[in-house]
Scaffold this active site. Structure first.
Site, PDB file in Angstrom:
ATOM      1  N   THR A  93      -7.037  -2.853  -1.581  1.00  7.72           N
ATOM      2  CA  THR A  93      -8.337  -2.081  -0.925  1.00  7.72           C
ATOM      3  C   THR A  93      -9.357  -3.163  -0.260  1.00  7.72           C
ATOM      4  O   THR A  93      -9.951  -2.474   0.623  1.00  7.72           O
ATOM      5  CB  THR A  93      -8.908  -1.660  -2.393  1.00  7.72           C
ATOM      6  OG1 THR A  93      -7.927  -0.676  -2.901  1.00  7.72           O
ATOM      7  CG2 THR A  93     -10.094  -0.873  -2.185  1.00  7.72           C
ATOM      8  N   GLN A 202       2.553  -1.290   1.301  1.00  8.25           N
ATOM      9  CA  GLN A 202       3.820  -0.701   0.918  1.00  8.25           C
ATOM     10  C   GLN A 202       4.904  -1.274   1.789  1.00  8.25           C
ATOM     11  O   GLN A 202       6.225  -0.947   1.239  1.00  8.25           O
ATOM     12  CB  GLN A 202       3.904   0.909   1.236  1.00  8.25           C
ATOM     13  CG  GLN A 202       2.775   1.416   0.378  1.00  8.25           C
ATOM     14  CD  GLN A 202       3.258   1.428  -1.295  1.00  8.25           C
ATOM     15  OE1 GLN A 202       4.284   1.010  -1.714  1.00  8.25           O
ATOM     16  NE2 GLN A 202       2.304   1.667  -2.026  1.00  8.25           N
ATOM     17  N   CYS A 348      -3.999   5.794  -7.029  1.00 11.24           N
ATOM     18  CA  CYS A 348      -5.452   5.569  -6.921  1.00 11.24           C
ATOM     19  C   CYS A 348      -6.275   6.946  -6.968  1.00 11.24           C
ATOM     20  O   CYS A 348      -7.357   7.110  -7.216  1.00 11.24           O
ATOM     21  CB  CYS A 348      -6.038   4.938  -5.684  1.00 11.24           C
ATOM     22  SG  CYS A 348      -5.307   3.232  -5.463  1.00 11.24           S
TER      23      CYS A 348
END
Length: 417
Positions: A93, A202, A348
């Site tokens: 993030t 990812q 999230c």
């Protein structure tokens, strides 16, 4: 599902798991992964014996500095970067935030236009919303039914004001892998000064990721997606890329990200990256087989289902399927009662009752998007785990549908939507 029903079901889950008899089957590796024993072993000394601050010049500090740079080298090797192009952060993030905010801040005199996609992680989308409030124009590109970006759409969206493009390498919910190299070529043909960022949280360590082959200027990573610790990540910044510092107040990370380094976490990230690089091909092949076994098993045995994401251009561990007439939360709770840990989308946003923005972007109606399940495999999963899911899931779906008024009112239609 009503709050009281959820509470009652959660109580049953705690009872069943608390008795110690239920086998745990973890299938949410896109959310996080367990820290590997080798990673933990590498980290432990840096909490106690090797506790030095890497900015000091005596032996403890030099020891920490050496570990910091060795880890930087390991992370760089994982993505084919130069060591000095890796900057450690607190996670994916922060890396996404730095990439966007830093790039626009350093290049605002050239323009105020940013291009991204409608299926990005919220770390990118919410940052873009914030930039819009600051006067930047953001173009959100659509995707097709499989979640793929049309490269021509990127080309058509570029203007004389464009300073940044941010397109994720692979989607965290549906697993679709984007044509990053093709997009990079289009961007650089249009304007070599446009900065290109990709969120590879990812993909790094799971599929081949080489920053030179991809053609990106900025790339985000996170340790806890590859069996490293939480709270540490990295941003790749290609040499020569104009980007403002994210935090000020010290000379750490070449004065671009101030603050005393999390040496233990960074060492864990470095070790996880080293192991991921060694095992990547083997795990890719193994997980692809397990993924296809799980995917086809569900689609072939449970009616009224839909695979979300591209059937082949997808992450080797990702299975995302929608089940008509029922809600994803109820599926998750029933799976948890059987010891299976899964999700309905991004970790999230797991507390949100809104349908996934990714599933809406690929064209699913709200009622079908609500009934989605994401199963993500990891290095500790086996055929036995897949077979267990295929054994218990059909009865769970059938039970929930028998309780659903939508299922009772269904009209004649193809079994797979």
């Amino acid at each position: 599902m009503h709050k009281q029903q959820l509470a009652n079901m959660a109580g049953l889950i705690r009872t069943n798991i608390g008795d110690g008899k239920l086998k745990r089957t973890y299938l949410d590796n896109a959310a996080t992964t367990p820290v590997r024993s080798e990673v933990l072993e590498a980290m432990l000394p840096y909490f106690t014996q090797k506790f030095g601050n890497a900015s000091t010049i005596y032996s403890y500090g030099r020891e920490a500095k050496e570990a910091l740079e060795e880890s930087r080298k390991n992370v760089a090797q994982l993505i084919g970067a130069n060591t000095e192009e890796i900057f450690f952060t607190s996670g994916g993030t922060e890396s996404d935030n730095w990439a966007l905010r830093g790039a626009v801040s350093a290049n605002v005199k050239k323009g105020k236009h940013v291009i991204t996609s409608s299926v990005e992680h919220h770390a990118v989308l919410y940052t873009c919303r914030d930039l819009e409030k600051q006067g930047f124009k953001i173009t959100y590109l659509p995707v097709d039914k499989d979640g793929l970006i049309n490269v021509k759409d990127v080309a058509d969206a570029i203007t004389d004001e464009t300073i940044l493009v941010s397109i994720m390498h692979a989607n965290n919910e549906i697993g679709t892998i984007q044509p990053i190299n093709e997009i990079a070529k289009i961007i650089k043909q249009k304007n070599p000064e446009i900065i290109f960022h990709t969120d590879a949280v990812q993909t790094a360590g799971k599929i081949p990721v080489n920053v030179n082959n991809l053609g990106v200027d900025l790339l985000s990573m996170s340790a806890h997606k590859i069996y490293g610790p939480k709270g540490v990540g990295a941003l790749y910044i290609r040499k020569g890329t104009r980007i403002a510092p994210f935090m000020t107040g010290g000379a750490q990370e070449s004065s671009r990200r101030a603050g005393t380094e999390n040496i233990a976490g960074i060492v864990g990230f470095g070790k996880a990256a080293e192991l991921a690089e060694c095992e990547q091909q083997e795990q890719y092949e193994r997980l692809t087989l397990l993924r296809d076994r799980l995917m086809q098993g569900i689609l072939n045995t449970i009616p009224y289902t839909r695979l979300n994401g591209h059937p082949t251009l997808r992450l080797p561990h990702n299975v995302n399927i929608s089940f008509e007439f029922i809600e994803g939360e109820s599926i998750l709770l029933n799976l948890d009662m059987k010891g299976i840990c899964a999700s309905s989308g991004s970790a999230c946003t797991s507390g949100s009752l809104d349908p996934s923005h990714v599933l809406l972007a690929i064209g699913l109606p709200h009622e079908i998007a609500h009934g989605s399940l994401r199963l993500t495999l990891g290095r500790e999963n086996s055929e036995e785990d897949v077979d267990y899911v295929l054994e218990v899931l059909p009865s769970i779906i059938n039970k929930l549908r028998q309780m659903s008024p939508l299922f009772a009112k269904r009209k004649e239609q193809p079994k797979n939507v």
